[in-house]
Design a protein around this motif. Structure first.
Motif, mmCIF file in Angstrom:
data_model
loop_
_atom_site.group_PDB
_atom_site.id
_atom_site.type_symbol
_atom_site.label_atom_id
_atom_site.label_comp_id
_atom_site.label_asym_id
_atom_site.label_seq_id
_atom_site.Cartn_x
_atom_site.Cartn_y
_atom_site.Cartn_z
ATOM 1 N N GLY A 33 0.748 -1.155 0.059
ATOM 2 C CA GLY A 33 -0.235 -0.041 0.120
ATOM 3 C C GLY A 33 0.898 1.449 -0.059
ATOM 4 N N GLY A 34 1.890 1.385 -0.579
ATOM 5 C CA GLY A 34 2.818 2.502 -0.762
ATOM 6 C C GLY A 34 3.231 2.820 0.622
ATOM 7 N N SER A 35 3.143 4.243 0.569
ATOM 8 C CA SER A 35 3.311 5.272 1.758
ATOM 9 C C SER A 35 2.571 4.846 3.145
ATOM 10 C CB SER A 35 3.428 6.595 1.783
ATOM 11 O OG SER A 35 4.272 7.086 0.823
ATOM 12 N N HIS A 36 1.349 4.370 2.712
ATOM 13 C CA HIS A 36 0.367 3.801 3.799
ATOM 14 C C HIS A 36 0.946 2.678 4.598
ATOM 15 C CE1 HIS A 36 -3.420 5.490 1.704
ATOM 16 N NE2 HIS A 36 -2.643 6.297 1.938
ATOM 17 N N THR A 37 2.013 1.859 4.139
ATOM 18 C CA THR A 37 2.583 0.920 4.845
ATOM 19 C C THR A 37 3.697 1.333 5.843
ATOM 20 O OG1 THR A 37 4.260 0.601 3.013
ATOM 21 C CG2 THR A 37 2.175 -0.979 3.015
ATOM 22 N N ASN A 239 -5.749 -2.037 2.971
ATOM 23 C CA ASN A 239 -6.581 -1.715 2.346
ATOM 24 C C ASN A 239 -7.931 -2.286 3.232
ATOM 25 O OD1 ASN A 239 -5.532 -0.629 -0.217
ATOM 26 N ND2 ASN A 239 -5.196 -2.918 -0.743
ATOM 27 N N TYR A 306 -6.024 7.202 -2.327
ATOM 28 C CA TYR A 306 -5.156 6.512 -3.159
ATOM 29 C C TYR A 306 -4.060 7.223 -3.503
ATOM 30 C CZ TYR A 306 -2.568 4.282 -6.931
ATOM 31 O OH TYR A 306 -1.289 3.879 -7.823
ATOM 32 N N LYS A 309 -1.060 7.193 -1.005
ATOM 33 C CA LYS A 309 -0.001 6.186 -1.097
ATOM 34 C C LYS A 309 1.290 6.442 -1.768
ATOM 35 C CE LYS A 309 -3.440 2.240 -0.850
ATOM 36 N NZ LYS A 309 -3.947 1.168 -1.571
#
Length: 358
Positions: A33-37, A239, A306, A309
């Motif tokens: 999840g990109g930067s969300h991780t 997500n 989104y 992310k």
């Protein structure tokens, strides 16, 4: 008769083995999840420090692969800790210089505009110098803080399993890199979103983002000897699984579509895991070879779009890391009290308010 000088050592070793046997074997799967991780990085710092559990596996895709690999290295390497390696990697990923912050702002703005449906010029990642720059930056952040050359030696028979998910574009097949075969290229491939970054060639084959396939890999965590199979699987899910708000605007529709597509492979693998549990209960599979696995999900809330992310703003990343730590600490506390079900939610409002929806 003289005292045996090895008696105390043997007794301590036996006690350590008994304490280890009392701990719950846990595997942790980190969704991409990109930067969300960055949320996942914070959560892992706490989850891996739980004294009641023995981590027997880590897996991840895209940003989840970054977190899982950094944590695995921190667990096993001398003079390293998961928290130290995770913090160092994400510090290097974050946009901190004036030029990098400006580039980051343009990237997030462009993704936000595109999500509204406003016509924007499309450009191939193979023609976009910013795409190659982004990959080189991620490679530097990884190799500066993780010694991938040490992975084959660290991957012993009794160490936690590590699995990174990708897609082999040429073969049209899901491909997972495991333990000592995990490299910086494998993580870059797992993070190579096709319309944003060039594919990564490994062993003569082109690889793309693993979110098309194993997001994150789960079956690989179960494909181990019986005494190393996890008793619990903790999924750090970026997500959201469900939503209270029905999407109506084009941006909301695209955001929710992205979330659902990111969950397809995860839910398929978890459904298979639940079926295996049912077959064990029914006596169709021998417990001498198979292990009942309790499923737990630590879920980030649904309030982030989104576009974020792709956001490497340092404050945004640090806020998500802090949120992950808080969520994991509450999860561990409630788990010890027997007060946690399959879905564990954490409110992402604090991260959302800190940075907005852009």
């Amino acid at each position: 008769m003289a005292d045996d000088p090895n008696a105390d050592v043997d007794e301590a070793t036996e006690q350590d083995a008994t304490e280890s046997d009392d701990r719950t074997r846990v595997a942790i799967a980190c969704q991409g999840g990109g930067s969300h991780t960055a949320f996942t990085a914070g959560a892992l710092e706490v989850l891996l420090d739980d004294p009641d559990c023995e981590v027997v596996g880590l897996s991840g895709t895209s940003g989840g692969a970054v977190c899982a690999s950094a944590a695995w290295y921190g667990l096993l390497a001398d003079d390293e800790t998961p928290a130290g390696v995770l913090d160092a990697v994400w510090h290097d990923v974050a946009a901190t210089t004036p030029m990098d912050r400006a580039l980051n702002g343009v990237t997030v703005w462009g993704s936000s505009v595109e999500a509204t449906g406003y016509p924007t010029p499309g450009i191939s990642p193979y023609q976009n110098p910013g795409a190659a720059l982004g990959q080189r930056r991620l490679r530097r952040a990884l190799t500066a803080n993780i010694d991938f050359d040490a992975f084959p030696d660290l991957a012993t028979s009794d160490c936690p399993r590590l699995a990174v998910g990708t897609v082999n574009v040429d073969a049209g097949a899901f491909e997972t890199f495991v333990d000592g075969d995990v490299t910086a290229d494998a993580i870059l491939a797992s993070s190579a979103i096709p319309d944003l970054f060039p594919g990564v060639e490994i062993d003569g084959h082109l690889h793309w983002d693993g979110m098309f396939s194993n997001n994150p890999p789960i079956r690989d965590l179960m494909d181990v000897d019986r005494d190393r199979k996890p008793e619990e699987l903790w999924v750090v899910q970026i997500n959201p699984q469900d939503t209270d708000d029905r999407p109506t605007t084009l941006r909301e529709i695209r955001d929710r579509r992205n979330e659902l597509s990111g969950n397809i492979s995860l839910n398929q693998q978890l459904h298979f895991l639940e079926r295996v549990n049912d077959w064990i209960d029914a006596g169709h599979l021998p417990e001498s070879d198979f292990q009942q696995v309790k499923l737990r999900r630590i879920e980030l809330d649904r309030d982030l779009s989104y576009a974020t992310k792709l956001d490497r703003d340092a404050d945004f990343i640090q806020d998500l890391v802090a949120l992950g730590r808080t969520a994991a600490a509450e999860f561990c506390e409630r788990r010890r009290a027997g007060d946690v079900d399959e879905h564990f939610h954490v409110d992402a409002t604090r991260a959302h308010d800190a940075h907005g929806d852009d």
